[in-house]
Structure formats: C-alpha cells, structure tokens
Design a protein around this motif. Structure first.
Motif, PDB file in Angstrom:
ATOM      1  N   LEU A   7       0.830  -1.200   0.000  1.00  0.00           N
ATOM      2  CA  LEU A   7       0.000   0.000   0.000  1.00  0.00           C
ATOM      3  C   LEU A   7       0.869   1.256   0.000  1.00  0.00           C
ATOM      4  CD1 LEU A   7      -3.041   0.671   0.085  1.00  0.00           C
ATOM      5  CD2 LEU A   7      -2.847   0.797   2.553  1.00  0.00           C
ATOM      6  N   GLN A   8       1.893   1.254   0.835  1.00  0.00           N
ATOM      7  CA  GLN A   8       2.803   2.401   0.903  1.00  0.00           C
ATOM      8  C   GLN A   8       3.505   2.622  -0.435  1.00  0.00           C
ATOM      9  OE1 GLN A   8       3.121   4.621   3.381  1.00  0.00           O
ATOM     10  NE2 GLN A   8       4.544   5.749   2.098  1.00  0.00           N
ATOM     11  N   ASP A   9       3.976   1.541  -1.044  1.00  0.00           N
ATOM     12  CA  ASP A   9       4.649   1.651  -2.342  1.00  0.00           C
ATOM     13  C   ASP A   9       3.691   2.156  -3.417  1.00  0.00           C
ATOM     14  OD1 ASP A   9       6.877   0.663  -1.057  1.00  0.00           O
ATOM     15  OD2 ASP A   9       6.723  -1.355  -1.924  1.00  0.00           O
ATOM     16  N   ASP A  10       2.441   1.680  -3.369  1.00  0.00           N
ATOM     17  CA  ASP A  10       1.450   2.102  -4.359  1.00  0.00           C
ATOM     18  C   ASP A  10       1.068   3.567  -4.186  1.00  0.00           C
ATOM     19  OD1 ASP A  10       1.576  -0.437  -5.378  1.00  0.00           O
ATOM     20  OD2 ASP A  10      -0.377  -1.079  -4.589  1.00  0.00           O
ATOM     21  N   VAL A  11       1.045   4.047  -2.942  1.00  0.00           N
ATOM     22  CA  VAL A  11       0.776   5.474  -2.706  1.00  0.00           C
ATOM     23  C   VAL A  11       1.881   6.308  -3.346  1.00  0.00           C
ATOM     24  CG1 VAL A  11       0.660   7.290  -0.956  1.00  0.00           C
ATOM     25  CG2 VAL A  11      -0.596   5.170  -0.614  1.00  0.00           C
ATOM     26  N   LYS A  12       3.127   5.899  -3.133  1.00  0.00           N
ATOM     27  CA  LYS A  12       4.254   6.634  -3.723  1.00  0.00           C
ATOM     28  C   LYS A  12       4.168   6.637  -5.241  1.00  0.00           C
ATOM     29  CE  LYS A  12       7.521   5.719  -0.014  1.00  0.00           C
ATOM     30  NZ  LYS A  12       8.739   4.974   0.370  1.00  0.00           N
ATOM     31  N   ALA A  13       3.869   5.468  -5.829  1.00  0.00           N
ATOM     32  CA  ALA A  13       3.783   5.366  -7.287  1.00  0.00           C
ATOM     33  C   ALA A  13       2.637   6.231  -7.819  1.00  0.00           C
ATOM     34  CB  ALA A  13       3.585   3.910  -7.700  1.00  0.00           C
ATOM     35  N   ALA A  14       1.506   6.236  -7.126  1.00  0.00           N
ATOM     36  CA  ALA A  14       0.363   7.042  -7.565  1.00  0.00           C
ATOM     37  C   ALA A  14       0.671   8.533  -7.457  1.00  0.00           C
ATOM     38  CB  ALA A  14      -0.875   6.690  -6.747  1.00  0.00           C
ATOM     39  N   MET A  15       1.405   8.910  -6.419  1.00  0.00           N
ATOM     40  CA  MET A  15       1.785  10.319  -6.271  1.00  0.00           C
ATOM     41  C   MET A  15       2.702  10.741  -7.417  1.00  0.00           C
ATOM     42  SD  MET A  15       2.328  10.570  -2.154  1.00  0.00           S
ATOM     43  CE  MET A  15       2.781  12.287  -2.114  1.00  0.00           C
ATOM     44  N   LEU A  16       3.667   9.882  -7.741  1.00  0.00           N
ATOM     45  CA  LEU A  16       4.580  10.209  -8.833  1.00  0.00           C
ATOM     46  C   LEU A  16       3.856  10.269 -10.171  1.00  0.00           C
ATOM     47  CD1 LEU A  16       7.678   8.064  -7.793  1.00  0.00           C
ATOM     48  CD2 LEU A  16       7.468  10.554  -7.738  1.00  0.00           C
ATOM     49  N   THR A  25      -7.698   7.484  -2.424  1.00  0.00           N
ATOM     50  CA  THR A  25      -8.274   6.205  -1.998  1.00  0.00           C
ATOM     51  C   THR A  25      -7.284   5.412  -1.151  1.00  0.00           C
ATOM     52  OG1 THR A  25      -9.618   6.144  -4.000  1.00  0.00           O
ATOM     53  CG2 THR A  25      -9.344   4.076  -2.802  1.00  0.00           C
ATOM     54  N   LEU A  26      -6.035   5.339  -1.593  1.00  0.00           N
ATOM     55  CA  LEU A  26      -5.038   4.565  -0.859  1.00  0.00           C
ATOM     56  C   LEU A  26      -4.701   5.196   0.493  1.00  0.00           C
ATOM     57  CD1 LEU A  26      -2.637   3.526  -3.780  1.00  0.00           C
ATOM     58  CD2 LEU A  26      -4.505   2.219  -2.741  1.00  0.00           C
ATOM     59  N   ARG A  27      -4.687   6.509   0.534  1.00  0.00           N
ATOM     60  CA  ARG A  27      -4.468   7.172   1.831  1.00  0.00           C
ATOM     61  C   ARG A  27      -5.620   6.878   2.782  1.00  0.00           C
ATOM     62  NH1 ARG A  27      -2.037  13.081   0.105  1.00  0.00           N
ATOM     63  NH2 ARG A  27       0.137  12.429  -0.020  1.00  0.00           N
ATOM     64  N   LYS A  87     -13.915   1.718  -5.506  1.00  0.00           N
ATOM     65  CA  LYS A  87     -14.136   0.306  -5.213  1.00  0.00           C
ATOM     66  C   LYS A  87     -13.202  -0.561  -6.053  1.00  0.00           C
ATOM     67  CE  LYS A  87     -17.547  -3.346  -5.482  1.00  0.00           C
ATOM     68  NZ  LYS A  87     -18.547  -3.871  -6.358  1.00  0.00           N
ATOM     69  N   ALA A  88     -13.033  -0.215  -7.321  1.00  0.00           N
ATOM     70  CA  ALA A  88     -12.147  -0.985  -8.200  1.00  0.00           C
ATOM     71  C   ALA A  88     -10.704  -0.941  -7.701  1.00  0.00           C
ATOM     72  CB  ALA A  88     -12.242  -0.458  -9.629  1.00  0.00           C
ATOM     73  N   ILE A  89     -10.283   0.210  -7.205  1.00  0.00           N
ATOM     74  CA  ILE A  89      -8.929   0.341  -6.663  1.00  0.00           C
ATOM     75  C   ILE A  89      -8.773  -0.558  -5.439  1.00  0.00           C
ATOM     76  CG2 ILE A  89      -7.331   1.926  -5.502  1.00  0.00           C
ATOM     77  CD1 ILE A  89      -8.515   4.151  -7.350  1.00  0.00           C
ATOM     78  N   ILE A  90      -9.772  -0.547  -4.563  1.00  0.00           N
ATOM     79  CA  ILE A  90      -9.716  -1.357  -3.335  1.00  0.00           C
ATOM     80  C   ILE A  90      -9.739  -2.839  -3.666  1.00  0.00           C
ATOM     81  CG2 ILE A  90     -10.948  -1.939  -1.205  1.00  0.00           C
ATOM     82  CD1 ILE A  90     -11.973   1.016  -1.236  1.00  0.00           C
ATOM     83  N   GLU A  91     -10.570  -3.233  -4.628  1.00  0.00           N
ATOM     84  CA  GLU A  91     -10.698  -4.647  -4.968  1.00  0.00           C
ATOM     85  C   GLU A  91      -9.415  -5.242  -5.527  1.00  0.00           C
ATOM     86  OE1 GLU A  91     -14.207  -4.721  -7.428  1.00  0.00           O
ATOM     87  OE2 GLU A  91     -15.458  -5.273  -5.719  1.00  0.00           O
ATOM     88  N   ALA A  92      -8.518  -4.399  -6.014  1.00  0.00           N
ATOM     89  CA  ALA A  92      -7.234  -4.901  -6.508  1.00  0.00           C
ATOM     90  C   ALA A  92      -6.414  -5.528  -5.378  1.00  0.00           C
ATOM     91  CB  ALA A  92      -6.445  -3.772  -7.168  1.00  0.00           C
ATOM     92  N   TYR A  93      -6.701  -5.163  -4.146  1.00  0.00           N
ATOM     93  CA  TYR A  93      -5.975  -5.693  -2.986  1.00  0.00           C
ATOM     94  C   TYR A  93      -6.666  -6.909  -2.369  1.00  0.00           C
ATOM     95  CZ  TYR A  93      -3.315  -1.410  -3.242  1.00  0.00           C
ATOM     96  OH  TYR A  93      -2.512  -0.400  -3.683  1.00  0.00           O
ATOM     97  N   LEU A  94      -7.867  -7.234  -2.849  1.00  0.00           N
ATOM     98  CA  LEU A  94      -8.625  -8.346  -2.288  1.00  0.00           C
ATOM     99  C   LEU A  94      -8.372  -9.623  -3.074  1.00  0.00           C
ATOM    100  CD1 LEU A  94     -12.053  -6.572  -1.684  1.00  0.00           C
ATOM    101  CD2 LEU A  94     -10.313  -7.136   0.002  1.00  0.00           C
ATOM    102  N   PRO A  95      -8.498 -10.772  -2.415  1.00  0.00           N
ATOM    103  CA  PRO A  95      -8.379 -12.032  -3.156  1.00  0.00           C
ATOM    104  C   PRO A  95      -9.549 -12.167  -4.132  1.00  0.00           C
ATOM    105  CG  PRO A  95      -9.008 -12.449  -0.880  1.00  0.00           C
ATOM    106  CD  PRO A  95      -8.731 -10.984  -0.998  1.00  0.00           C
ATOM    107  N   ALA A  96      -9.343 -12.944  -5.174  1.00  0.00           N
ATOM    108  CA  ALA A  96     -10.398 -13.137  -6.168  1.00  0.00           C
ATOM    109  C   ALA A  96     -11.620 -13.766  -5.510  1.00  0.00           C
ATOM    110  CB  ALA A  96      -9.896 -14.025  -7.296  1.00  0.00           C
TER     111      ALA A  96
END
Length: 154
Positions: A7-16, A25-27, A87-96
């Motif tokens: 999550l932390q890495d994805d926040v950094k990537a999204a900020m960049l 959403t990630l925050r 919701k789509a962003i959050i679901e990327a972190y959930l199992p199928a």
C-alpha cells in the motif's frame, strides 16, 4: 511483501504518476488500517495482520458499492462513478471472489457433511462456508445460496 508495504509503495507510485483519485483512496485505506491498529491496541506491536487488513478492505469496498447504489438512486451518476472507481482500486488488494457455481458446490458439500436440514441450520452452514472460503466469498451471496438450498423441500 505485506499489504502495508504494498500500500505504501502504491501510494508513492500514484503520487509520482499524479493519479489523485488513487492517492486519495489509498491514503484512506492507510487511515482505516491505522484506526484498526489503535482499536485493536496493536499500534506499537506492528499492527493488525494481513488477514484482518483484507477484511477491512472488503468492508471498504462494500461501503463504496452501497454508496454508489444510493447515488444512482438519487440521480448523481458522477458521484456514483467516483465511488465505483474507488471500489475498483480497493478490490485490486482483495483475493479473487469465488464464482456462484464454486460457492454452490462448497455449500452443497458442507450441507451434506453436516447433514443440515431446514432453515434452522442456516447459521451453522453459513459459518462453516465463511470459515472455508474466507474473504473470497461475499457474505450476502453465501446467505442467499444457503437459504435457497435449505429452504427448499428435500
């Protein structure tokens, strides 16, 4: 890699990348995790584990879906689209999620194992299905399928 680190890495990537919706959403997810850490009194011991985090994310995704449904009923399609995008962003972190067919097979197996008959056995069957399927099964779908199977005459 733990969900926290991802999550932390994805926040950094999204900020960049300048993706403001993803950053927001990630925050929000990070804040949800921090509140859960404090509530569980685990903030100083490394926080809640990934299985609990997945449960939190599932709740957050469900909240977004409910909000989107309400916005659509109210005629605010723009807000509904924003909620669905989150919701789509959050679901990327959930199992199928399991398909209804796979869930139905699991439910049938548990019903036969427990020899469950009638609607009074619903709670036991739903509990067993949730224990086996975990976060990969939506509770509402499980409840509906169990009710369909136990409610019909044998």
């Amino acid at each position: 890699m733990s969900l926290r680190q991802q999550l932390q890495d994805d926040v950094k990537a999204a900020m960049l990348a300048g993706d403001s919706l993803r950053v927001e959403t990630l925050r929000g997810l990070k804040t949800t995790i921090q509140y859960a850490d404090v509530a569980a009194k685990k903030r100083d011991t490394g926080g809640i584990d990934d299985t609990e985090i997945i449960g939190l994310f599932a709740k957050e995704a469900k909240k977004r879906q409910e909000s989107a449904d309400l916005y659509m009923q109210g005629g605010s399609q723009d807000r509904a689209n924003k909620e669905l995008a989150e919701k789509a962003i959050i679901e990327a972190y959930l199992p199928a999620q399991l398909s209804e067919e796979a869930l139905a097979q699991l439910i049938d197996t548990i019903i036969s194992e427990q020899q469950a008959i009638g609607t009074q056995a619903m709670g036991q069957v739903i509990g067993a299905v949730k224990a086996k399927a975990g976060a990969s099964a939506d509770g509402a779908v499980v409840a509906r399928l169990v009710k369909e199977r136990l409610g019909r005459p044998a």
